[in-house]
Scaffold this motif. Structure first.
Motif, PDB file in Angstrom:
ATOM      1  N   UNK A   3     -58.025 -50.739 -12.382  1.00  0.00           N
ATOM      2  CA  UNK A   3     -57.476 -49.648 -11.782  1.00  0.00           C
ATOM      3  C   UNK A   3     -57.006 -49.873 -10.541  1.00  0.00           C
ATOM      4  N   UNK A   4     -55.794 -49.393 -10.103  1.00  0.00           N
ATOM      5  CA  UNK A   4     -55.134 -49.349  -8.817  1.00  0.00           C
ATOM      6  C   UNK A   4     -55.971 -48.487  -7.948  1.00  0.00           C
ATOM      7  N   UNK A   5     -55.889 -48.836  -6.625  1.00  0.00           N
ATOM      8  CA  UNK A   5     -56.580 -48.014  -5.620  1.00  0.00           C
ATOM      9  C   UNK A   5     -56.245 -46.583  -5.781  1.00  0.00           C
ATOM     10  N   UNK A   6     -54.819 -46.284  -6.171  1.00  0.00           N
ATOM     11  CA  UNK A   6     -54.513 -45.037  -6.069  1.00  0.00           C
ATOM     12  C   UNK A   6     -54.909 -44.267  -7.523  1.00  0.00           C
ATOM     13  N   UNK A   7     -55.429 -44.899  -8.477  1.00  0.00           N
ATOM     14  CA  UNK A   7     -55.647 -44.017  -9.643  1.00  0.00           C
ATOM     15  C   UNK A   7     -57.362 -44.055  -9.374  1.00  0.00           C
ATOM     16  N   UNK A   8     -58.060 -42.919 -10.087  1.00  0.00           N
ATOM     17  CA  UNK A   8     -59.462 -42.613  -9.747  1.00  0.00           C
ATOM     18  C   UNK A   8     -59.850 -43.091 -11.258  1.00  0.00           C
ATOM     19  N   UNK A   9     -60.887 -43.941 -11.123  1.00  0.00           N
ATOM     20  CA  UNK A   9     -61.519 -44.332 -12.351  1.00  0.00           C
ATOM     21  C   UNK A   9     -62.826 -43.282 -12.797  1.00  0.00           C
ATOM     22  N   UNK A  10     -62.973 -43.170 -13.995  1.00  0.00           N
ATOM     23  CA  UNK A  10     -64.143 -42.558 -14.537  1.00  0.00           C
ATOM     24  C   UNK A  10     -65.327 -43.165 -14.224  1.00  0.00           C
ATOM     25  N   UNK A  11     -65.434 -44.542 -13.978  1.00  0.00           N
ATOM     26  CA  UNK A  11     -66.727 -45.314 -13.970  1.00  0.00           C
ATOM     27  C   UNK A  11     -67.055 -45.075 -12.470  1.00  0.00           C
ATOM     28  N   UNK A  12     -68.579 -44.593 -12.376  1.00  0.00           N
ATOM     29  CA  UNK A  12     -69.023 -44.492 -10.926  1.00  0.00           C
ATOM     30  C   UNK A  12     -69.114 -45.808 -10.201  1.00  0.00           C
ATOM     31  N   UNK A  13     -69.313 -46.706 -10.795  1.00  0.00           N
ATOM     32  CA  UNK A  13     -69.317 -48.341 -10.086  1.00  0.00           C
ATOM     33  C   UNK A  13     -67.799 -48.539  -9.472  1.00  0.00           C
ATOM     34  N   UNK A  14     -66.722 -48.367 -10.505  1.00  0.00           N
ATOM     35  CA  UNK A  14     -65.590 -48.607  -9.876  1.00  0.00           C
ATOM     36  C   UNK A  14     -65.233 -47.500  -8.442  1.00  0.00           C
ATOM     37  N   UNK A  15     -65.778 -46.407  -8.816  1.00  0.00           N
ATOM     38  CA  UNK A  15     -65.454 -45.389  -7.688  1.00  0.00           C
ATOM     39  C   UNK A  15     -66.359 -45.741  -6.559  1.00  0.00           C
ATOM     40  N   UNK A  16     -67.475 -46.368  -6.418  1.00  0.00           N
ATOM     41  CA  UNK A  16     -68.149 -46.855  -5.375  1.00  0.00           C
ATOM     42  C   UNK A  16     -67.463 -48.039  -4.730  1.00  0.00           C
ATOM     43  N   UNK A  17     -67.161 -49.023  -5.781  1.00  0.00           N
ATOM     44  CA  UNK A  17     -66.566 -50.175  -5.112  1.00  0.00           C
ATOM     45  C   UNK A  17     -64.988 -49.906  -4.357  1.00  0.00           C
TER      46      UNK A  17
END
Length: 120
Positions: A3-17
């Motif tokens: 997922x690019x930095x501009x997209x919001x991932x639904x995965x909480x771990x990706x969001x934190x990272x």
């Protein structure tokens, strides 16, 4: 798929990272755990970071609500950064990452064992 930095991932771990992703963000947060610091103080405490990269990371952390930027109206201008109350909720996570990272470095890079800083 990444997922690019501009997209919001639904995965909480990706969001934190996505918030702490960056070569120096962990170090910046670690330094600010001791209290607010001026930009130049932060720069001197992390000699390997460029001023451009420091400013970029600080802006991103402020934008994500992790840091607060305090500008004092004086000449010359004085800007201090501190960890916000929301950012302080990350401290247990950062401590856990630090413990795991220390264990990983000791396992994969035993020669670096003596140089490991502590987050607490």
């Amino acid at each position: 798929m990444p997922v690019s930095k501009k997209e919001v991932s639904p995965c909480p771990i990706d969001a934190m990272l996505s918030v702490i992703d960056g070569r120096w963000k962990g170090t910046i947060l670690w330094r600010l755990l001791d209290g607010p610091m001026r930009t130049n103080e932060l720069r001197r405490s992390i000699p390997q970071i460029t001023e451009r990269m420091l400013i970029r990371h600080l802006q991103e952390l402020v934008q994500d609500g992790i840091l607060e930027r305090h500008e004092e109206k004086q000449v010359p201008p004085c800007v201090r950064y501190s960890i916000s109350s929301y950012g302080m909720t990350m401290v247990p996570v950062l401590e856990a990452i630090c413990v795991w990272g220390r264990r990983h470095l000791e396992t994969s890079h035993p020669s670096k064992r003596e140089r490991l800083p502590s987050i607490t």
